[in-house]
Scaffold this active site. Structure first.
Site, mmCIF file in Angstrom:
data_model
loop_
_atom_site.group_PDB
_atom_site.id
_atom_site.type_symbol
_atom_site.label_atom_id
_atom_site.label_comp_id
_atom_site.label_asym_id
_atom_site.label_seq_id
_atom_site.Cartn_x
_atom_site.Cartn_y
_atom_site.Cartn_z
ATOM 1 C CG HIS A 1 59.534 -3.323 31.662
ATOM 2 N ND1 HIS A 1 60.361 -3.691 30.513
ATOM 3 C CD2 HIS A 1 59.357 -2.084 31.594
ATOM 4 C CE1 HIS A 1 60.644 -2.613 29.763
ATOM 5 N NE2 HIS A 1 59.811 -1.429 30.363
ATOM 6 C CG ASN B 1 72.416 -4.985 14.539
ATOM 7 O OD1 ASN B 1 73.279 -6.048 14.666
ATOM 8 N ND2 ASN B 1 71.175 -5.167 15.166
ATOM 9 C CB VAL B 2 74.928 -6.936 9.426
ATOM 10 C CG1 VAL B 2 73.474 -7.305 8.857
ATOM 11 C CG2 VAL B 2 75.534 -5.562 8.460
ATOM 12 N NE ARG B 3 75.523 -8.803 16.674
ATOM 13 C CZ ARG B 3 74.169 -8.808 16.866
ATOM 14 N NH1 ARG B 3 73.608 -7.786 15.918
ATOM 15 N NH2 ARG B 3 73.653 -9.715 17.343
ATOM 16 N N GLY C 1 83.506 -0.189 26.789
ATOM 17 C CA GLY C 1 84.300 1.073 26.667
ATOM 18 C C GLY C 1 84.065 1.870 25.554
ATOM 19 N N GLY C 2 83.061 1.507 24.873
ATOM 20 C CA GLY C 2 82.844 2.081 23.464
ATOM 21 C C GLY C 2 82.364 3.548 23.826
ATOM 22 N NE ARG C 3 82.752 9.500 19.029
ATOM 23 C CZ ARG C 3 81.802 10.037 18.552
ATOM 24 N NH1 ARG C 3 80.751 9.556 18.205
ATOM 25 N NH2 ARG C 3 81.853 11.397 18.501
ATOM 26 C CG HIS D 1 67.529 -1.616 14.950
ATOM 27 N ND1 HIS D 1 67.331 -3.018 15.263
ATOM 28 C CD2 HIS D 1 68.667 -1.528 15.413
ATOM 29 C CE1 HIS D 1 68.523 -3.471 15.695
ATOM 30 N NE2 HIS D 1 69.278 -2.562 15.966
#
Length: 312
Positions: free
Chosen positions: A185, A118-120, A268-270, A116
């Site tokens: 958990h 991600n960059v943002r 509300g993303g896809r 995995h």
């Protein structure tokens, strides 16, 4: 590098430069993975109701990748969702822009680990004279059968991504990754970690952007050699069942704890793109535990424990 809650007001984020880089990153990662799999990602473009959109690229039932997605998105909204303001209450209600590349690769072979990355970039109040911006991202590895060679290579690549960005940068972001990808958990690590950073806006936009690029650019060199080594390893149905069982932990984390998933759903993303990260097949078994002394037990005892892999 130190993180702050506020960035210097005299520097506005160069959103167009970040977007150009992210689109190039999506292309390069897809190309690198396609060379191993010999199948192409299928692209699906979409629009975001309040502004912007994205392009999702998904590969399903490939020769190597059972399911993988490499998504680009650039969305705009009138108010940040709760997941983005939980630690920044002063930003509640502000307009936002969010752009990034997020990917998850689930190989078919149980000996090939899930990866995995991600960059943002987030910008709150992008339409104001004093926008607040910050970078986030990282990459992490989730093996089902562990190999010291793979763990050392992965973390050595992570350390290289941090070189030139301050003393102790790798140690800081590795520790943050270990803390973040932890299933409270279950009292288990999700995998062997890597890098995780968020709220990064110092010392200036140029340096923070350079660090984000370095993390994105090191993903392929970290993952491809491992995928190449493991994807053709012979495996049994029992090993496949263990892989599917451990994938359940991946699903639990993404649906319960993952910030990106929460942000996407709350804003509300896809949904199809947000839940692209989930594996195609998974299983749960009540009270399951591996045989003592088995490779499965070694995964739990030796690999799913935070350690200094660069020292091996």
């Amino acid at each position: 590098m130190k993180n702050k809650k506020e960035n210097k007001s005299d520097v506005s984020p160069n959103i167009s430069a970040v977007k150009e880089y992210l689109l190039e990153l999506q292309n390069s990662i897809c190309s690198g993975l396609e060379k191993i799999d010999q199948h192409k990602f299928k692209e699906d473009k979409w629009s975001y109701e309040s502004g912007g959109g994205g392009q999702s690229r998904v590969l399903v039932d490939g020769a190597v990748i059972e399911k993988g997605g490499v998504n680009f998105s650039h969305v705009k909204g009138e108010a940040l969702p709760p997941s983005a303001t939980a630690q920044r209450s002063e930003l509640a209600g502000k307009s936002f822009e969010a752009l990034g590349v997020s990917l998850v690769i689930h190989p078919l072979n149980p000996y090939a680990p899930t990866s995995h990355a991600n960059v943002r970039l987030f910008v709150a109040g992008a339409d104001t004279q004093a926008p607040v911006w910050w970078f986030g991202g990282g990459f992490d590895l989730t093996p089902y059968y562990g190999f010291d060679e793979d763990a050392v290579h992965w973390h050595s690549s992570a350390r290289q991504a941090c070189e030139g960005f301050g003393e102790g940068a790798y140690e800081k972001y590795k520790s943050w990754c270990d803390d973040y990808f932890y299933l409270k958990h279950r009292d288990e690590q999700r995998g062997i970690g890597g890098l995780f950073f968020d709220d990064l806006n110092t010392p200036d936009f140029s340096t923070a952007f350079s660090f984000m690029r370095s993390v994105g650019d090191h993903y392929l060199s970290a993952y491809l050699p491992i995928l190449e080594r493991r994807h053709a390893t012979p495996w049994t149905d029992a090993e496949r069942q263990w892989q599917l069982y451990r994938r359940g932990r991946y699903v639990e984390f993404n649906l319960v704890f993952d910030r990106g998933t929460l942000f996407g759903l709350q804003s509300g993303g896809r949904t199809e793109s947000i839940l692209m990260s989930l594996p195609p097949l998974v299983r749960w078994e009540y009270g399951h535990s591996p045989e003592p002394g088995s490779a499965e037990q070694k995964l739990m005892d030796h690999y799913l424990v935070p350690r200094d892999w660069c020292a091996f």
